[in-house]
Write a protein that holds these residues in place. Structure first.
Motif, PDB file in Angstrom:
ATOM      1  N   ILE A 147      31.049 -22.356  31.952  1.00  0.00           N
ATOM      2  CA  ILE A 147      30.377 -23.180  30.945  1.00  0.00           C
ATOM      3  C   ILE A 147      29.000 -22.614  30.619  1.00  0.00           C
ATOM      4  N   THR A 148      28.705 -22.479  29.322  1.00  0.00           N
ATOM      5  CA  THR A 148      27.339 -22.186  28.882  1.00  0.00           C
ATOM      6  C   THR A 148      26.862 -23.337  28.013  1.00  0.00           C
ATOM      7  N   ASN A 149      25.545 -23.562  28.012  1.00  0.00           N
ATOM      8  CA  ASN A 149      24.993 -24.605  27.139  1.00  0.00           C
ATOM      9  C   ASN A 149      23.484 -24.450  27.023  1.00  0.00           C
ATOM     10  N   ASN A 150      22.893 -25.257  26.164  1.00  0.00           N
ATOM     11  CA  ASN A 150      21.447 -25.205  25.924  1.00  0.00           C
ATOM     12  C   ASN A 150      20.708 -26.436  26.419  1.00  0.00           C
ATOM     13  N   THR A 151      21.386 -27.285  27.183  1.00  0.00           N
ATOM     14  CA  THR A 151      20.778 -28.545  27.598  1.00  0.00           C
ATOM     15  C   THR A 151      20.274 -28.513  29.030  1.00  0.00           C
ATOM     16  N   ARG A 152      21.162 -28.113  29.958  1.00  0.00           N
ATOM     17  CA  ARG A 152      20.789 -28.107  31.378  1.00  0.00           C
ATOM     18  C   ARG A 152      21.812 -27.308  32.181  1.00  0.00           C
ATOM     19  N   PRO A 153      21.451 -26.877  33.385  1.00  0.00           N
ATOM     20  CA  PRO A 153      22.457 -26.268  34.265  1.00  0.00           C
ATOM     21  C   PRO A 153      23.518 -27.305  34.625  1.00  0.00           C
ATOM     22  N   ILE A 154      24.760 -26.860  34.728  1.00  0.00           N
ATOM     23  CA  ILE A 154      25.868 -27.753  35.081  1.00  0.00           C
ATOM     24  C   ILE A 154      26.253 -27.482  36.535  1.00  0.00           C
ATOM     25  N   ASN A 155      25.941 -28.428  37.401  1.00  0.00           N
ATOM     26  CA  ASN A 155      26.309 -28.303  38.810  1.00  0.00           C
ATOM     27  C   ASN A 155      27.519 -29.160  39.160  1.00  0.00           C
ATOM     28  N   THR A 156      27.576 -30.342  38.576  1.00  0.00           N
ATOM     29  CA  THR A 156      28.683 -31.276  38.809  1.00  0.00           C
ATOM     30  C   THR A 156      29.125 -31.844  37.451  1.00  0.00           C
ATOM     31  N   PRO A 157      30.262 -32.501  37.390  1.00  0.00           N
ATOM     32  CA  PRO A 157      30.691 -33.102  36.128  1.00  0.00           C
ATOM     33  C   PRO A 157      29.665 -34.061  35.532  1.00  0.00           C
ATOM     34  N   ASP A 158      28.890 -34.731  36.365  1.00  0.00           N
ATOM     35  CA  ASP A 158      27.873 -35.661  35.848  1.00  0.00           C
ATOM     36  C   ASP A 158      26.882 -34.970  34.913  1.00  0.00           C
ATOM     37  N   ASP A 159      26.658 -33.679  35.150  1.00  0.00           N
ATOM     38  CA  ASP A 159      25.704 -32.942  34.319  1.00  0.00           C
ATOM     39  C   ASP A 159      26.219 -32.694  32.905  1.00  0.00           C
ATOM     40  N   LEU A 160      27.498 -32.936  32.691  1.00  0.00           N
ATOM     41  CA  LEU A 160      28.085 -32.741  31.361  1.00  0.00           C
ATOM     42  C   LEU A 160      27.970 -33.970  30.466  1.00  0.00           C
ATOM     43  N   GLN A 161      27.435 -35.070  31.008  1.00  0.00           N
ATOM     44  CA  GLN A 161      27.362 -36.312  30.242  1.00  0.00           C
ATOM     45  C   GLN A 161      26.684 -36.088  28.888  1.00  0.00           C
ATOM     46  N   GLY A 162      27.431 -36.370  27.813  1.00  0.00           N
ATOM     47  CA  GLY A 162      26.861 -36.328  26.473  1.00  0.00           C
ATOM     48  C   GLY A 162      26.754 -34.954  25.843  1.00  0.00           C
ATOM     49  N   ILE A 163      27.076 -33.900  26.564  1.00  0.00           N
ATOM     50  CA  ILE A 163      26.941 -32.554  26.008  1.00  0.00           C
ATOM     51  C   ILE A 163      28.071 -32.279  25.017  1.00  0.00           C
ATOM     52  N   LYS A 164      27.697 -31.806  23.826  1.00  0.00           N
ATOM     53  CA  LYS A 164      28.679 -31.430  22.803  1.00  0.00           C
ATOM     54  C   LYS A 164      29.199 -30.030  23.140  1.00  0.00           C
ATOM     55  N   LEU A 165      30.416 -29.975  23.615  1.00  0.00           N
ATOM     56  CA  LEU A 165      30.967 -28.740  24.164  1.00  0.00           C
ATOM     57  C   LEU A 165      32.167 -28.284  23.353  1.00  0.00           C
ATOM     58  N   ARG A 166      32.093 -27.090  22.816  1.00  0.00           N
ATOM     59  CA  ARG A 166      33.251 -26.549  22.097  1.00  0.00           C
ATOM     60  C   ARG A 166      34.379 -26.249  23.070  1.00  0.00           C
ATOM     61  N   THR A 167      35.597 -26.621  22.668  1.00  0.00           N
ATOM     62  CA  THR A 167      36.799 -26.249  23.413  1.00  0.00           C
ATOM     63  C   THR A 167      37.792 -25.602  22.447  1.00  0.00           C
TER      64      THR A 167
END
Length: 326
Positions: A147-167
């Motif tokens: 996973i890459t993103n511009n919001t925060r490091p992703i350590n656990t699924p909780d860190d993905l809350q609200g992130i707009k992620l392309r799939t």
């Protein structure tokens, strides 16, 4: 007849047989990989193998970077005979439900595990493909996804809350990231760079080879090493087209599908090291995610696949059993 006319007639008589026999079967291989991607290297290696075997009976030409269409378009063009090979990965889960098993988080442990799956369960996936008018003539890979993103490091699924992620376009990837709390947005690969650059989406998930070749490191701040899904790549043809080709041509193409896999796996392994360095050197912050936290959060996806896909529970069990090589 003049001397000039005689010479021209003689030249034409010699040239005509050559033109009739010189690779008048042109086979177009379309894929979405950018220059420098694993897909590009894989398709080119397959073409080199095939053209070496085929001689003047046929020629395989490769077209990357979605030149001949995006994944879904390529699937349609295969059946229309406008393209002869494509290299889909995640999108196959929308072609036949059996392929959705590869969308289950952490179900494929490594490439040796994938080889055993192919050997033991290849007929299951071939029958699923044939049922939709396609044939698999080789197993390559897209690889282990991160996973890459511009919001925060992703350590656990909780860190993905609200992130707009392309799939990719596949229902199980969408369901998986919804389960993790992200806001998954299916999108064609060719559109992702611009969507990241313009903040239409916050992040995406792909193997290093796709991340680096698409230059996502130029528009992303964080890379989290999750390895949440391993996606095979399938050398795919339309069965209706396949049956029209000469038997000896088909035999050589199938041989190259098998032979090229060793190159693909070796090259993919090397890229995992080399391209992680490229991404780091671009200034992207890299962290190792808590894989167990993702595994623990994935139980509901496994349960849904097992109960909603015919034979899904057995398919999961057989793949998990093959993880140990037993």
């Amino acid at each position: 007849m003049t001397l000039k006319a005689t010479i021209l007639a003689s030249v034409a008589a010699v040239a005509m047989p050559v033109a009739a026999t010189a690779a008048d079967l042109t086979l177009r291989f379309g894929h979405v990989g950018n220059p420098g991607s694993l897909f590009e290297a894989s398709a080119n290696a397959f073409a080199e193998c095939a053209n070496g075997k085929l001689g003047d009976r046929a020629e395989v030409q490769t077209f990357g970077a979605s030149q001949l269409g995006k994944d879904r378009e390529l699937l349609q063009k295969l059946k229309l005979g406008q393209v002869h090979f494509s290299l889909p990965s995640s999108v196959m889960s929308s072609v036949a439900p059996e392929f959705g098993v590869f969308e289950m988080p952490y179900i494929v442990q490594d490439r040796d595990h994938m080889r055993r799956i192919q050997a033991e369960l290849g007929d299951v996936f071939q029958e699923a493909a044939l049922g939709q008018g396609y044939r698999i003539i080789g197993y390559f890979e897209n690889g282990f996804r991160h996973i890459t993103n511009n919001t925060r490091p992703i350590n656990t699924p909780d860190d993905l809350q609200g992130i707009k992620l392309r799939t990719p376009n596949g229902e199980w990837r969408v369901k998986m990231f919804q389960q993790y709390g992200a806001n998954p947005t299916p999108m064609a690969f060719s559109e992702v760079f611009t969507a990241l650059q313009t903040n239409v989406i916050d992040g995406q998930e792909n193997p290093y080879a796709q991340i680096a070749s698409a230059k996502f490191q130029e528009v992303q701040k964080y890379l989290s090493i999750t390895g949440h899904v391993y996606t095979p790549g399938y050398v795919l043809v339309a069965e209706s087209q396949w049956q029209k080709w000469p038997e000896d041509v088909r035999a050589d193409l199938e041989a190259c599908g098998a032979e090229t896999q060793d190159f693909v796996y070796a090259h993919a392994t090397k890229l995992e090291t080399d391209l992680l360095d490229v991404i780091r050197e671009a200034g992207v912050a890299v962290n190792e995610a808590d894989n167990q936290a993702f595994i623990d959060a994935s139980a509901a996806i496994y349960e849904e696949f097992a109960t909603s896909v015919d034979g899904g529970a057995e398919l999961i069990e057989r793949i998990q059993t093959l993880a140990s090589g037993s």
